[in-house]
Design a protein around this motif. Structure first.
Motif, mmCIF file in Angstrom:
data_model
loop_
_atom_site.group_PDB
_atom_site.id
_atom_site.type_symbol
_atom_site.label_atom_id
_atom_site.label_comp_id
_atom_site.label_asym_id
_atom_site.label_seq_id
_atom_site.Cartn_x
_atom_site.Cartn_y
_atom_site.Cartn_z
ATOM 1 N N THR A 11 0.675 -1.021 0.253
ATOM 2 C CA THR A 11 -0.091 -0.360 0.255
ATOM 3 C C THR A 11 0.829 1.663 0.112
ATOM 4 O O THR A 11 1.495 1.727 1.019
ATOM 5 C CB THR A 11 -1.131 0.166 1.168
ATOM 6 O OG1 THR A 11 -1.644 -1.221 1.670
ATOM 7 C CG2 THR A 11 -2.031 0.975 1.504
ATOM 8 N N GLU A 54 -2.211 6.099 1.579
ATOM 9 C CA GLU A 54 -2.547 5.259 3.350
ATOM 10 C C GLU A 54 -2.963 6.929 3.612
ATOM 11 O O GLU A 54 -4.110 6.929 4.483
ATOM 12 C CB GLU A 54 -1.960 4.666 3.770
ATOM 13 C CG GLU A 54 -2.056 3.980 4.908
ATOM 14 C CD GLU A 54 -1.510 3.454 5.743
ATOM 15 O OE1 GLU A 54 -1.833 2.755 6.687
ATOM 16 O OE2 GLU A 54 -0.481 3.804 5.917
ATOM 17 N N LYS A 77 -6.971 -9.016 3.414
ATOM 18 C CA LYS A 77 -5.956 -8.913 4.749
ATOM 19 C C LYS A 77 -5.729 -9.827 6.141
ATOM 20 O O LYS A 77 -6.120 -10.363 5.841
ATOM 21 C CB LYS A 77 -6.327 -7.054 4.930
ATOM 22 C CG LYS A 77 -6.597 -6.517 6.337
ATOM 23 C CD LYS A 77 -4.857 -5.929 5.898
ATOM 24 C CE LYS A 77 -4.584 -4.718 7.278
ATOM 25 N NZ LYS A 77 -2.930 -4.020 6.712
ATOM 26 N N SER A 102 -13.878 2.179 10.455
ATOM 27 C CA SER A 102 -13.344 2.589 9.162
ATOM 28 C C SER A 102 -13.782 4.051 8.794
ATOM 29 O O SER A 102 -14.815 4.720 9.500
ATOM 30 C CB SER A 102 -15.063 1.998 8.440
ATOM 31 O OG SER A 102 -14.467 0.438 8.259
ATOM 32 N N THR A 111 -14.145 -5.190 6.130
ATOM 33 C CA THR A 111 -12.925 -5.236 5.626
ATOM 34 C C THR A 111 -12.264 -7.512 5.563
ATOM 35 O O THR A 111 -12.239 -7.655 6.899
ATOM 36 C CB THR A 111 -12.104 -5.072 5.556
ATOM 37 O OG1 THR A 111 -12.150 -3.822 5.280
ATOM 38 C CG2 THR A 111 -10.553 -5.383 4.680
ATOM 39 N N ASP A 158 0.541 -2.864 7.302
ATOM 40 C CA ASP A 158 0.072 -3.488 5.979
ATOM 41 C C ASP A 158 0.688 -5.311 5.290
ATOM 42 O O ASP A 158 1.833 -5.083 4.883
ATOM 43 C CB ASP A 158 0.858 -2.514 5.084
ATOM 44 C CG ASP A 158 0.723 -2.333 3.892
ATOM 45 O OD1 ASP A 158 -0.373 -2.384 3.414
ATOM 46 O OD2 ASP A 158 1.617 -2.435 2.550
ATOM 47 N N LYS A 218 -8.468 -0.278 2.124
ATOM 48 C CA LYS A 218 -8.896 -1.309 3.129
ATOM 49 C C LYS A 218 -10.086 -1.988 2.307
ATOM 50 O O LYS A 218 -9.622 -3.201 2.184
ATOM 51 C CB LYS A 218 -8.652 -1.798 4.426
ATOM 52 C CG LYS A 218 -7.476 -0.951 5.087
ATOM 53 C CD LYS A 218 -7.578 -0.426 6.352
ATOM 54 C CE LYS A 218 -6.398 -0.566 7.200
ATOM 55 N NZ LYS A 218 -6.487 -0.076 8.697
ATOM 56 N N TRP A 232 -10.888 -10.561 6.588
ATOM 57 C CA TRP A 232 -9.877 -10.494 7.026
ATOM 58 C C TRP A 232 -9.573 -11.780 7.465
ATOM 59 O O TRP A 232 -10.170 -12.819 7.882
ATOM 60 C CB TRP A 232 -9.288 -9.367 7.773
ATOM 61 C CG TRP A 232 -9.045 -9.912 9.341
ATOM 62 C CD1 TRP A 232 -8.718 -10.403 10.655
ATOM 63 C CD2 TRP A 232 -10.719 -9.443 9.847
ATOM 64 N NE1 TRP A 232 -9.940 -10.419 11.518
ATOM 65 C CE2 TRP A 232 -10.570 -9.915 11.357
ATOM 66 C CE3 TRP A 232 -11.844 -9.342 9.736
ATOM 67 C CZ2 TRP A 232 -11.460 -10.008 11.482
ATOM 68 C CZ3 TRP A 232 -12.767 -8.630 10.544
ATOM 69 C CH2 TRP A 232 -12.812 -9.100 11.749
#
Length: 719
Positions: A424, A429, A640, A474, A672, A629, A440, A674
């Protein structure tokens, strides 16, 4: 067959029978992708052949026919062969008609602009020559190209009172947090000075910094447009974007901007451009007359004429809001802090001196933590303004479908940029809080489209009843929610939407699963209630001369003890369900992981144990010392990774970035998706463990011990 699959199959077949073909496709694709040769899977694939044939997507229908021909079921094979023969004949017939129609084209039609032709071909081309002469690979995505409104009614007037109150509250919280941080530094400085001989604490550090910080914030708010101009020009190579250059990419964007500003009696905002390959847009300023609209080169390259116009409409929607200046102020405060984190990471990575490496690591991690804290203050404001800006962009362009395509293409572009750079980027970011799409959220959304339809992946984000609880941390609302609202606007104007969202019938999400998910946080109010009952009981006992515990009402710190114990109990209650045992018998593969991502009824606690092979990508070195990251690039897409490092530097996975690894852990579906890592293994056999359950247990035990200590200390002091 699980009940959720059965319901999806029934809903898809009913939609097919009712000639609601797009709804049928949305329901049947997840089942057909399982590819396990079960009856449900075969029925779903047969249904998809019929649905695609009726929608005119013959290539998709042929692809599923070829898949069915390889089935072990002889009846299915025969049906697929007949269907394939019919589809090929129809395709040849259509080609013949196209050639006939082409011969009848008039001279006027032949003179259509080459630019319009190239833009129309962009969405279906496999390869494209970009404006800088490079050949770039395009994903084979069949956009519906749903039309826009020619005449439309204005939407219901938006209520700005709540946004103004939220903007004021955001400013007050930002002010309070900065005051607390500065006061902490001042107190700590004097405490350190007091420990040294021949040095006295500084008297002015005992004064409150409130007035100074308030004046400083107001000063920064007034000068934010010009200060941000300098920072973005100096560190991000921002340049002015001439109106003629924008006109070459999108005539409509220029017209929309001019028309909107003329109607509102605004000057035209200053147009800026960043040399970023990822598609990006953000605005800053303190008033409409000082507004700037910034886009990246990647956005102009990857979006079509009408889609660029909708993004500029979204920018104009941000400028008209009262929180426009507050968001710019927060951006101005956070940007230098993030640059300190970036620069400290770069310096530390270049050094071989151990002391300097430890120093830069501490500075980088501290500045990153402060950046996250201050950014967290404006998360709620950021989410609400995105909804309003989407609505405004659709209203001033009459093109909600164009905005849907634009947002999805931005997600794809961000995911592609991360795959290309294998991390990223710092720029992505740092400006994410003002971006139209969350970085994300784009990781999985923008990369999994090669395996799924949009509606299948977004079903969780538009129909799970508890989904909003998982956007608390978020910066943007869920993409499914945003696009569903835009589809509703399209239907309001009697347009076919770009996407067809279907709310599954009998969506079963157990409330007890959600309560268990948030058990640690439920423990806090539960502890407060228990503290109140405890105080009431002893107060009654004291009044009736049964027991004399004067400390209960002389020292209220016992409440903090109950809160800590409540949090601890909630954490311990959740551990076993949140981290179920992983063994060779319950490990899932790529296809089963894909099935979790499209299930609208799951919560993060309803994880599955996975073992996925892919490439570990992310920011190398000190910039990733907190594992902020870490990303696994798999056949499914980008996922992620959450990793909790041990105290030993050798337990950090940064040194394996760029290598093929095998990740074992718990895959969870949230805002997101993960994976909580259990183990990460390289091809050479090196293994890193991530002690998620252990640290959760340690956290619970420490909280409980701390709570008990507070209560016992309070009693001993006042007893």
């Amino acid at each position: 067959m699980p009940s959720s699959e059965k319901l999806a199959l029934e809903a898809g077949l009913v939609a097919l029978k009712q000639e609601n073909y797009y709804a049928a496709i949305t329901q049947l694709v997840p089942l057909a992708n399982i590819l396990d040769q079960s009856n449900a899977c075969l029925q779903a694939q047969v249904g998809l052949v019929m649905a695609y044939a009726h929608t005119g997507e013959t290539d998709q229908a042929i692809a599923w026919c070829n898949n069915l021909i390889e089935s072990d079921n002889s009846q299915v094979q025969e049906w697929a062969k007949r269907a394939l023969d019919h589809l090929i004949k129809r395709e040849k017939r259509l080609e013949s008609q196209k050639k006939s129609n082409y011969a009848k084209l008039t001279q006027q039609q032949a003179k259509i602009s080459r630019k319009i032709k190239s833009q129309t071909a962009l969405s279906n081309a496999k390869f494209n020559i970009s404006r800088d002469g490079k050949t770039t690979e395009k994903k084979n995505i069949n956009w519906r190209q749903a039309r826009r409104a020619k005449v439309w009614q204005p939407l219901r007037k938006y209520n700005f009172i709540s946004s103004r109150l939220l903007a004021l509250a955001t400013f007050m919280v930002l002010f309070a947090v900065l005051v607390a941080m500065v006061e902490s530094v001042m107190i700590l400085t004097n405490q350190i000075l007091d420990k040294f001989p021949y040095v006295s604490p500084l008297p002015f550090l005992y004064n409150s910094p409130s007035s100074f910080i308030l004046v400083l914030l107001l000063f920064l708010l007034g000068l934010s447009p010009w200060l941000l101009d300098w920072i973005l020009t100096e560190f991000y190579q921002q340049k002015p974007l001439a109106k003629d250059n924008l006109y070459n990419y999108s005539r409509e964007a220029v017209r929309v901007t001019q028309r909107t500003c003329q109607m509102r009696h605004w000057p035209i905002p200053e147009l800026k451009i960043l040399p970023m390959t990822a598609p990006m847009m953000f605005t800053y300023g303190n008033l409409p007359r000082t507004a700037r609209i910034v886009v990246s080169q990647g956005l102009l390259e990857q979006l079509n004429n009408d889609e660029i116009a909708t993004i500029y409409g979204l920018a104009l929607g941000q400028i008209r809001r009262w929180d426009f200046g507050i968001m710019s102020l927060a951006f101005l405060v956070t940007l230098p802090i993030y640059k300190l984190y970036q620069q400290a990471s770069i310096w530390g990575n270049k050094s071989e001196n151990s002391l300097w490496i430890w120093t830069t690591t501490a500075v980088a991690n501290l500045s990153y933590g402060i950046w996250c804290l201050i950014t967290g203050i404006i998360l709620l404001n950021s989410r609400f303004r995105v909804y309003a800006s989407d609505r405004h962009a659709a209203e001033i362009t009459g093109n909600p479908n164009g905005l849907i395509r634009a947002l999805l293409k931005i997600s794809i572009g961000i995911a592609d940029d991360i795959k290309t750079k294998q991390q990223t980027s710092w720029e992505l970011e740092s400006v994410n809080i003002l971006a139209p799409v969350d970085v994300k959220q784009s990781l999985c959304l923008g990369s999994v489209i090669e395996n799924l339809r949009w509606e299948s992946f977004l079903m969780w984000e538009s129909s799970n009843p508890y989904r909003q609880w998982f956007t608390i941390n978020s910066s943007h609302p869920l993409m499914g929610d945003r696009l569903q609202r835009l589809c509703q606007i399209a239907r309001h104007w009697h347009l076919e939407p770009e996407l067809y969202f279907i709310t599954p019938e009998l969506l079963q999400v157990k409330p007890q699963s959600f309560l268990l998910q948030i058990a640690p946080w439920l423990g806090i109010p539960s502890g407060l209630i228990l503290a109140g009952l405890f105080w009431l009981s002893w107060q009654t006992a004291y009044t009736t001369h049964v027991v004399n515990l004067k400390w209960i009402y002389d020292d209220w710190s016992f409440i903090t003890g109950f809160l800590m114990i409540g949090f601890s109990v909630g954490t311990l209650m959740r551990i076993n369900s949140f981290f179920p045992e992983i063994n060779q018998h319950n490990l899932h593969n790529d296809q089963q992981a894909l099935k979790l991502l499209i299930d609208p009824s799951v919560l993060p606690i309803d994880s599955i144990s996975v073992r996925l092979v892919g490439k570990l990508i992310g920011r190398p070195g000190i910039g990733n010392s907190l594992s902020q990251d870490l990303i696994l690039q798999t056949n499914l897409g980008l996922v992620k990774l959450h990793h909790i490092p041990w105290l030993s530097p050798s337990a950090h996975p940064q040194k394996w970035i760029g290598r093929q690894v095998t990740v074992t852990g718990w895959l969870r579906r949230g805002a997101t998706p993960w994976i909580d890592i259990q183990t990460l293994e390289t091809q050479t056999g090196n293994i890193i463990n991530s002690p998620h359950p252990i640290w959760s247990t340690v956290l619970a035990v420490v909280a409980q011990a701390w709570g008990a200590y507070i209560m016992l200390t309070a009693q001993s002091i006042t007893g």
